[in-house]
Write a protein that holds these residues in place. Structure first.
Motif, PDB file in Angstrom:
ATOM      1  N   HIS A   1       0.833  -1.219   0.000  1.00  0.00           N
ATOM      2  CA  HIS A   1       0.000   0.000   0.000  1.00  0.00           C
ATOM      3  C   HIS A   1       0.866   1.267   0.000  1.00  0.00           C
ATOM      4  N   LEU A   2       0.296   2.286  -0.515  1.00  0.00           N
ATOM      5  CA  LEU A   2       0.905   3.620  -0.679  1.00  0.00           C
ATOM      6  C   LEU A   2       2.080   3.609  -1.669  1.00  0.00           C
ATOM      7  N   SER A   3       3.217   3.012  -1.324  1.00  0.00           N
ATOM      8  CA  SER A   3       4.408   3.168  -2.189  1.00  0.00           C
ATOM      9  C   SER A   3       4.227   2.539  -3.562  1.00  0.00           C
ATOM     10  N   ASP A   4       3.403   1.501  -3.699  1.00  0.00           N
ATOM     11  CA  ASP A   4       3.218   0.862  -5.018  1.00  0.00           C
ATOM     12  C   ASP A   4       1.878   1.215  -5.651  1.00  0.00           C
TER      13      ASP A   4
ATOM     14  N   ILE B   1      -3.526  -0.019  -3.490  1.00  0.00           N
ATOM     15  CA  ILE B   1      -3.329  -1.315  -2.846  1.00  0.00           C
ATOM     16  C   ILE B   1      -3.601  -1.185  -1.357  1.00  0.00           C
ATOM     17  N   ASN B   2      -4.153  -2.255  -0.752  1.00  0.00           N
ATOM     18  CA  ASN B   2      -4.478  -2.155   0.679  1.00  0.00           C
ATOM     19  C   ASN B   2      -3.439  -2.859   1.548  1.00  0.00           C
TER      20      ASN B   2
ATOM     21  N   ALA C   1      -4.146  -6.393  -1.493  1.00  0.00           N
ATOM     22  CA  ALA C   1      -5.209  -6.509  -2.503  1.00  0.00           C
ATOM     23  C   ALA C   1      -5.184  -5.244  -3.354  1.00  0.00           C
ATOM     24  N   ALA C   2      -5.365  -5.407  -4.673  1.00  0.00           N
ATOM     25  CA  ALA C   2      -5.394  -4.244  -5.570  1.00  0.00           C
ATOM     26  C   ALA C   2      -6.832  -3.823  -5.811  1.00  0.00           C
ATOM     27  N   THR C   3      -7.029  -2.488  -5.863  1.00  0.00           N
ATOM     28  CA  THR C   3      -8.319  -1.950  -6.312  1.00  0.00           C
ATOM     29  C   THR C   3      -8.039  -1.149  -7.581  1.00  0.00           C
TER      30      THR C   3
ATOM     31  N   VAL D   1      -7.852   0.958   1.617  1.00  0.00           N
ATOM     32  CA  VAL D   1      -8.442   1.502   0.386  1.00  0.00           C
ATOM     33  C   VAL D   1      -9.703   0.753  -0.019  1.00  0.00           C
ATOM     34  N   GLU D   2      -9.917  -0.425   0.570  1.00  0.00           N
ATOM     35  CA  GLU D   2     -11.093  -1.226   0.215  1.00  0.00           C
ATOM     36  C   GLU D   2     -12.394  -0.536   0.596  1.00  0.00           C
TER      37      GLU D   2
END
Ligand code: 3S6
Ligand code: CA
Ligand code: CA
Length: 313
Positions: free
Chosen positions: A199-202, A241-242, A246-248, A261-262
């Protein structure tokens, strides 16, 4: 019996009561639009001086003809509707209808899920774009510069979308030039896939937006009070990303500042670990603390029951 009919029920009756009447000349005018040759609503507007919001025929670079809605008026007009993200049942986790995540369950062995953010599949129809998901060839074909997004209450007919929308905004810095010209190419560069980063950086890009309806504060108010602590209004963000990797796909109107972020980003890949399978679905974890309660991480009912319409220009 009649006195019982309150003002509300009368208008509802009026709204759903009769099939529309239309003149032959109007049908002729609408059919005449098939003669217009253009890859986008912008081209049709500029080439044929079409200024009326509505349905038009577009042609892809490979000659595929399709119909979609053109917003010919907002911020200079020429916006092509290419997709809608609709949640048909937030209680059904990654099942039929979750075309923007997975329709085959929450499964780490299927990290990309349906993969519809980055393929040439199409589904749905323009007139049903607030009744169910919609994706047309413009999504992957149009060479675009900017996006606009409308959140429109489900089951609204296209001729009422603009009026009924709870939020509308657009980008104006031509960000798509940096990512291949549309979301198909952007999401090839930033795969909407489980376990490709942290999360955040990617996360993918966050792009500033200009509001046509709403503002930074009203945007945050659609999302849960707990989410308020980790979002900044005034952006559209991609491939967030959370905490659980998990990617959103899209965080509408906000920039993520945290890893939950979910609760404020829609779409995704095929697996969400936390509370398995509770976060898996087109509107992810929008009802984490109850349906439309606007408590904790849950969004407002309006946000949960509105389709997200994606446009290119
Ligand atoms: C302010 C409440 C945060 O609670 C955390 O977030 C708790 O650890 C988790 O159960 C919860 C979820 O990650 C929310 O997505
Ligand atoms: Ca859906
Ligand atoms: Ca979480």
């Amino acid at each position: 019996m009649l006195p019982l009919l309150t003002m509300h029920s009368k208008t509802t009756l009026a709204f759903i009561s009769v099939a529309p009447k239309v003149s032959l000349s109007r049908l002729d005018e609408l059919r005449n639009r098939a003669k217009f040759i253009g890859r986008s609503c912008k081209e049709v507007k500029d080439r044929y001086g079409q200024a009326e919001d509505g349905l038009y025929y577009l042609t892809t670079s490979t000659g595929v003809v399709y119909q979609t809605f053109c917003d010919m008026t907002t911020a200079g007009g020429g916006w092509t509707l290419v997709a809608s993200v609709h949640e048909d049942n937030i209680y059904a986790k990654c099942t039929v209808g979750d075309r923007w995540t997975s329709q085959q369950g929450n499964n780490a062995n299927w990290p990309k899920g349906e993969g519809n953010w980055a393929n040439r599949k199409t589904f749905g129809t323009v007139e049903a774009a607030t009744d169910d998901d919609f994706k047309n060839p413009g999504y992957y074909d149009i060479d675009a510069e900017d996006m606009s997004v409308w959140h429109v209450p489900n089951k609204t007919p296209f001729y009422h979308w603009n009026l009924a929308a709870i939020m509308r905004y657009h980008t104006e810095r031509r960000f798509l030039h940096l990512y291949g010209g549309n979301l198909y190419y952007l999401f090839h560069r930033y795969p909407v896939e489980y376990n490709v980063g942290k999360h955040l950086s990617d996360n993918g890009p966050s792009i500033p937006i200009v509001y046509d309806l709403g503002d930074k504060e009203s945007t945050k108010m659609f999302y849960g009070p707990y989410s308020g602590g980790e979002i900044e209004g005034g952006f559209i963000s991609f491939r967030a990303i959370n905490h659980e990797r998990a990617a959103t796909a899209i965080c509408s109107g906000v920039k993520p500042k945290g890893g939950n972020v979910e609760h404020y980003c829609i779409g995704g890949g095929g697996f969400f670990l936390e509370g398995n399978p509770l976060q898996c679905g087109d509107f992810t974890g929008f009802a984490w603390n109850g349906y439309g309660t606007h408590i904790g991480f849950s969004t407002s009912k309006q946000m949960l029951e509105s389709a997200v319409l994606l446009f290119y220009r």
